[in-house]
Design an enzyme around this catalytic site. Structure first.
Site, PDB file in Angstrom:
ATOM      1  N   GLU A  53      11.949 -51.228 -10.667  1.00 55.34           N
ATOM      2  CA  GLU A  53      13.011 -51.381 -11.686  1.00 55.34           C
ATOM      3  C   GLU A  53      13.574 -49.994 -11.878  1.00 55.34           C
ATOM      4  O   GLU A  53      12.955 -49.157 -12.524  1.00 55.34           O
ATOM      5  CB  GLU A  53      12.432 -51.882 -13.012  1.00 55.34           C
ATOM      6  CG  GLU A  53      11.754 -53.229 -12.943  1.00 55.34           C
ATOM      7  CD  GLU A  53      12.726 -54.388 -12.926  1.00 55.34           C
ATOM      8  OE1 GLU A  53      13.950 -54.152 -12.920  1.00 55.34           O
ATOM      9  OE2 GLU A  53      12.248 -55.525 -12.902  1.00 55.34           O
TER      10      GLU A  53
ATOM     11  N   CYS B  21      17.877 -48.323 -19.323  1.00 52.18           N
ATOM     12  CA  CYS B  21      18.415 -48.498 -17.972  1.00 52.18           C
ATOM     13  C   CYS B  21      19.580 -49.477 -17.947  1.00 52.18           C
ATOM     14  O   CYS B  21      20.412 -49.420 -17.056  1.00 52.18           O
ATOM     15  CB  CYS B  21      17.312 -48.964 -17.043  1.00 52.18           C
ATOM     16  SG  CYS B  21      16.442 -50.362 -17.727  1.00 52.18           S
TER      17      CYS B  21
ATOM     18  N   GLU C 274      24.245 -41.986 -14.352  1.00 54.33           N
ATOM     19  CA  GLU C 274      23.708 -42.691 -15.519  1.00 54.33           C
ATOM     20  C   GLU C 274      23.696 -41.696 -16.682  1.00 54.33           C
ATOM     21  O   GLU C 274      23.054 -40.642 -16.589  1.00 54.33           O
ATOM     22  CB  GLU C 274      22.283 -43.119 -15.163  1.00 54.33           C
ATOM     23  CG  GLU C 274      21.708 -44.161 -16.049  1.00 54.33           C
ATOM     24  CD  GLU C 274      20.319 -44.570 -15.565  1.00 54.33           C
ATOM     25  OE1 GLU C 274      19.685 -43.855 -14.777  1.00 54.33           O
ATOM     26  OE2 GLU C 274      19.871 -45.636 -16.002  1.00 54.33           O
TER      27      GLU C 274
HETATM   28  P1  NAD Z   1      11.012 -40.966 -13.971  1.00 49.91           P
HETATM   29  O1  NAD Z   1      11.267 -41.655 -12.704  1.00 49.91           O
HETATM   30  O2  NAD Z   1      11.050 -39.491 -13.982  1.00 49.91           O
HETATM   31  O3  NAD Z   1       9.562 -41.354 -14.553  1.00 49.91           O
HETATM   32  C1  NAD Z   1       9.100 -42.679 -14.624  1.00 49.91           C
HETATM   33  C2  NAD Z   1       7.621 -42.698 -14.374  1.00 49.91           C
HETATM   34  O4  NAD Z   1       7.399 -42.221 -13.079  1.00 49.91           O
HETATM   35  C3  NAD Z   1       6.811 -41.785 -15.306  1.00 49.91           C
HETATM   36  O5  NAD Z   1       5.571 -42.401 -15.571  1.00 49.91           O
HETATM   37  C4  NAD Z   1       6.593 -40.552 -14.466  1.00 49.91           C
HETATM   38  O6  NAD Z   1       5.418 -39.873 -14.805  1.00 49.91           O
HETATM   39  C5  NAD Z   1       6.441 -41.186 -13.107  1.00 49.91           C
HETATM   40  N1  NAD Z   1       6.689 -40.280 -11.996  1.00 49.91           N
HETATM   41  C6  NAD Z   1       7.553 -39.234 -11.918  1.00 49.91           C
HETATM   42  N2  NAD Z   1       7.430 -38.644 -10.714  1.00 49.91           N
HETATM   43  C7  NAD Z   1       6.481 -39.344 -10.014  1.00 49.91           C
HETATM   44  C8  NAD Z   1       5.913 -39.229  -8.730  1.00 49.91           C
HETATM   45  N3  NAD Z   1       6.276 -38.267  -7.876  1.00 49.91           N
HETATM   46  N4  NAD Z   1       4.967 -40.138  -8.371  1.00 49.91           N
HETATM   47  C9  NAD Z   1       4.581 -41.101  -9.218  1.00 49.91           C
HETATM   48  N5  NAD Z   1       5.074 -41.253 -10.457  1.00 49.91           N
HETATM   49  C10 NAD Z   1       6.023 -40.394 -10.847  1.00 49.91           C
HETATM   50  O7  NAD Z   1      12.004 -41.639 -14.971  1.00 49.91           O
HETATM   51  P2  NAD Z   1      12.123 -41.373 -16.515  1.00 49.91           P
HETATM   52  O8  NAD Z   1      12.854 -40.100 -16.696  1.00 49.91           O
HETATM   53  O9  NAD Z   1      10.801 -41.500 -17.146  1.00 49.91           O
HETATM   54  O10 NAD Z   1      13.023 -42.643 -16.966  1.00 49.91           O
HETATM   55  C11 NAD Z   1      14.378 -42.619 -16.862  1.00 49.91           C
HETATM   56  C12 NAD Z   1      14.843 -43.410 -15.676  1.00 49.91           C
HETATM   57  O11 NAD Z   1      14.159 -44.648 -15.558  1.00 49.91           O
HETATM   58  C13 NAD Z   1      16.308 -43.774 -15.787  1.00 49.91           C
HETATM   59  O12 NAD Z   1      16.928 -43.570 -14.556  1.00 49.91           O
HETATM   60  C14 NAD Z   1      16.299 -45.263 -16.131  1.00 49.91           C
HETATM   61  O13 NAD Z   1      17.417 -45.971 -15.752  1.00 49.91           O
HETATM   62  C15 NAD Z   1      15.082 -45.716 -15.425  1.00 49.91           C
HETATM   63  N6  NAD Z   1      14.565 -46.899 -16.101  1.00 49.91           N
HETATM   64  C16 NAD Z   1      14.719 -48.102 -15.494  1.00 49.91           C
HETATM   65  C17 NAD Z   1      14.285 -49.246 -16.119  1.00 49.91           C
HETATM   66  C18 NAD Z   1      14.438 -50.583 -15.469  1.00 49.91           C
HETATM   67  O14 NAD Z   1      13.844 -51.545 -15.923  1.00 49.91           O
HETATM   68  N7  NAD Z   1      15.202 -50.716 -14.416  1.00 49.91           N
HETATM   69  C19 NAD Z   1      13.675 -49.178 -17.363  1.00 49.91           C
HETATM   70  C20 NAD Z   1      13.531 -47.926 -17.957  1.00 49.91           C
HETATM   71  C21 NAD Z   1      13.984 -46.779 -17.300  1.00 49.91           C
END
Ligand code: NAD
Length: 510
Positions: free
Chosen positions: A280, A314, A412
Site C-alpha cells: 500500500e 495516502c 505527494e
Molecule cells: P516510509 O516508507 O518511510 O516508512 C514506512 C515504514 O517503512 C516505516 O515503518 C519505516 O520504518 C519502514 N521503512 C523505511 N525504510 C525501510 C527499509 N529500508 N526497509 C524496511 N522498512 C523500511 O513512509 P512514511 O514516511 O512512514 O509514510 C509516508 C508514506 O507512506 C507516504 O508516501 C504515504 O502515501 C504512504 N502511505 C501509504 C498508505 C497506503 O495505504 N497506501 C498509508 C499510509 C501511508
C-alpha cells in the site's frame, strides 16, 4: 527476564507514568517500552534504545528498544515455530481470540487515543476516529476468519474429483507507517491472524508506542507466544531489519504500507525468495469538482479528504481540479471553510482539529514543495508557510492557479495544502487526473448520474470517492494500482494476501 531488565522497565514506567499522570490521564498502563517476542516483553540484545517524541512539543514520551537483525531473527524464529500449531487452530478459535482482542481495544480506546495523539500529533477526535477504524478491522476479521472458503471444481474425468482449499502462507512480516499507527497494524495483523498466519510487526520509528500498546492488548487477549511479535527499530537499524523481514527463508510474505520508494526496495528484496507481497504505497489523488457538483457538499468532502491528519494520508486530496464555470465560487467557498473551520494546535487541546506535522523532514519537504510551486507561479490564497505556533505546525494553505508542471501537482504533498487547478472539459479532467504514476484514490463531485458512471470507470485508481471524501472502512477493498501498490486490505479480499490456494486432486474415484 533478568532482574536488571525488570528494574529498568519498572523505572521507565514509573518515570513516564509520573509525567503523564500529571496530565490527568491513565494511559501509562498501556505505555510499553519493550519489543514483544515469543510472548515476552524484551529489550534489544544490544541494550540500545531510541526516543519517541511528541511532535506537538518535541518532548520525549518514551524510549523503545533499537532492535537489529539478531532480535529480528529471534522474532522470525518464534513466529515460524508458532505457525505449526497456530495454522492448525480452527477458524472459530482464531475468531474468538480476535474478538477478545477487539473487546479489549474497545474497552481501552480512550487511553489508546491519547497515546496516539501524543506520538503522532493528530487531534484527539481524529485519534478516537482512528481507534474506531482500527478496532473495526479486528471485529471484521474475527468474523471473516469463519468465511474463508474453498471450491469444488468440475472435473473432466469421472475418476477424479478436484477441490481447491485455502491455506495460510506462513510467517507474515508486517511493516507499518506513522500516519495511522494503530489502524494499519490491526488492518494487517487482523487479516494475517484470521487466515492462520503468524506475524512479525515492524512499526514506524516515529510511532511504535501505539503498535506496542495494541499488541499488549493482544497479549492480554491470550494469543499464544510467537503468534504475534513486534520488533522496534530506529532509522539506522530499519534497513537491516527490513531486509531480513523480506529475505528470511522462514518468512512467507510481507505486507507493507509506506512510501513508494521503500515499497520498491522491499519488492526487490522479496524477489530473490519469490515472497508473497502486499504493498500500500503513496498516492496522488485528484479531487475533481465538475460544474454539475453541489459546491457545499464538495467543500465538505474536501475538508475531510485534505485536512484529515493535517493532510498526511495516502488518500489525501492532492490535486484539486475545478471546472471553469464554478472555479471562482469554489475557491471562495474553500477559503471560507479553511478560514473558519480549522484550529491549529496540540491535538490534546480542546477544539484543535489540525495538529503538527510528524517530523522535521516532513516539514522541510512541505516547505520545499510549497516554495518551489509558488516560485513557479502558484498563487497563495491563504497560508503558505510555518504556523505562528512554530515547531512542526504549518498553516492551513490554499494555492490556486496550479499547473501540471508544478511540484505540488507532481509530488505527494502530505501536508495541509490545497492545490487548485482549473480545467474546462470532462475529458480534460480525466486526462489530468490519470497523468500520474500513482493510482491509489481519486474523488469527484457531480450530480449528473451519467457523468458519475463515465468518470468513475475512466479514473485510473484502485478507489474512487463519488460525492464522498471519506472512503476508508474495514468493509472496503482498500488498495491501489499503478505504482500505488499491489493487493487489497480490508473486506474479504484482505484475506487473499495471507492465503494460498491448494489444489487437491482425488484420483481413482469410482
Ligand atoms: P516510509 O516508507 O518511510 O516508512 C514506512 C515504514 O517503512 C516505516 O515503518 C519505516 O520504518 C519502514 N521503512 C523505511 N525504510 C525501510 C527499509 N529500508 N526497509 C524496511 N522498512 C523500511 O513512509 P512514511 O514516511 O512512514 O509514510 C509516508 C508514506 O507512506 C507516504 O508516501 C504515504 O502515501 C504512504 N502511505 C501509504 C498508505 C497506503 O495505504 N497506501 C498509508 C499510509 C501511508
Amino acid at each position: 527476564m533478568t532482574a536488571l531488565a525488570c528494574a529498568r522497565i519498572t523505572y521507565k514506567l514509573h518515570r513516564h507514568a509520573a509525567v503523564f499522570c500529571g496530565q490527568g490521564v491513565r494511559w501509562a498502563s498501556l505505555l510499553r517500552q519493550e519489543g514483544y517476542i515469543n510472548g515476552q516483553w524484551v529489550q534489544a540484545m544490544s541494550g540500545k534504545d531510541f526516543k519517541v517524541t511528541n511532535p506537538a512539543n518535541g518532548k520525549t514520551i518514551a524510549s523503545v528498544p533499537d532492535m537489529d537483525e539478531r532480535d529480528t531473527q529471534v522474532a522470525i524464529d518464534a513466529a515460524y515455530a508458532a505457525f505449526t500449531s497456530w495454522q492448525a487452530t480452527t477458524a472459530k478459535e482464531r475468531s474468538a481470540l480476535l474478538r477478545r482482542w477487539y473487546d479489549l481495544v474497545e474497552a481501552n480506546k480512550e487511553d489508546l487515543a491519547i497515546l496516539l495523539t501524543q506520538e503522532a500529533g493528530k487531534p484527539l477526535s481524529e485519534s478516537q476516529g482512528e481507534l474506531n477504524y482500527g478496532s473495526s478491522f479486528l471485529e471484521w476479521y474475527a468474523e471473516e476468519a469463519k468465511r474463508i472458503y474453498g471450491e469444488v471444481g468440475q472435473s473432466q474425468s469421472k475418476s477424479k474429483e478436484i477441490i481447491f482449499i485455502r491455506q495460510p502462507i506462513g510467517v507474515a512480516s508486517l511493516i507499518s507507517p506513522w500516519n495511522f499507527p494503530n489502524a494499519l497494524v490491526t488492518r494487517k495483523a487482523g487479516a494475517a491472524l484470521a487466515s492462520g498466519c503468524t506475524c512479525v510487526i515492524k512499526p514506524a520509528e516515529d510511532t511504535p508506542l501505539s503498535a506496542l500498546a495494541v499488541v499488549d492488548l493482544a497479549h492480554q487477549a491470550g494469543f499464544p507466544p510467537g503468534v504475534i511479535n513486534v520488533v522496534t527499530a530506529s532509522r539506522t537499524n530499519t534497513p537491516g531489519v527490513g531486509k531480513l523481514l523480506c529475505t528470511s527463508p522462514k518468512v512467507a510474505g510481507i505486507s507493507f504500507t509506506g512510501s513508494t520508494a521503500v515499497g520498491k526496495l522491499l519488492y526487490e528484496q522479496c524477489a530473490s525468495g519469490i515472497k508473497r507481497i502486499g504493498l500500500e504505497l503513496g498516492g496522488n489523488a485528484a479531487f475533481i469538482v465538475f460544474d454539475s457538483a453541489d459546491i457545499k457538499t464538495a467543500v465538505e468532502g474536501l475538508m475531510v479528504a485534505k485536512f484529515r491528519n493535517a493532510g498526511q494520508a495516502c488518500i489525501s486530496a492532492n490535486r484539486v481540479l475545478v471546472q471553469d464555470g464554478i472555479y471562482s465560487k469554489f475557491v471562495e467557498a474553500v477559503k471560507a471553510a479553511v478560514g473558519t473551520e480549522l484550529e491549529v494546535g496540540d491535538g490534546l487541546e480542546k477544539g484543535v482539529n489540525q495538529g503538527p506535522l510528524i517530523n522535521d523532514s516532513q516539514l522541510k519537504r512541505l516547505e520545499r514543495i510549497v516554495g518551489e510551486s509558488v516560485a513557479a507561479g502558484a498563487e497563495v490564497v491563504m497560508g503558505g508557510g510555518g504556523h505562528k505556533l512554530g515547531g512542526l505546525f504549518y498553516q492551513p494553505t490554499i494555492l490556486s492557479g496550479v499547473t501540471q508542471d508544478m511540484v505540488c501537482f507532481k509530488e505527494e504533498i502530505f501536508g495541509p495544502v490545497v492545490a487548485i487547478t482549473r480545467f474546462k472539459t470532462e475529458d480534460e479532467a480525466v486526462a489530468i487526473a490519470n497523468a500520474t504514476e500513482c493510482g491509489l484514490a481519486n474523488y469527484f463531485y457531480s450530480r449528473d448520474i451519467s457523468q458519475a458512471w463515465r468518470v468513475a470507470r475512466k479514473l485510473e485508481s484502485g478507489m474512487v470517492g463519488i460525492n464522498e471524501g471519506l472512503i476508508s472502512a474495514a468493509e472496503v477493498a482498500f488498495g491501489g494500482i499503478k505504482q500505488s501498490g499491489i493487493g487489497r486490505e480490508g473486506s474479504r479480499h484482505g484475506i487473499d494476501d495471507y492465503t494460498y490456494i491448494k489444489y487437491l486432486c482425488f484420483g481413482g474415484v469410482n
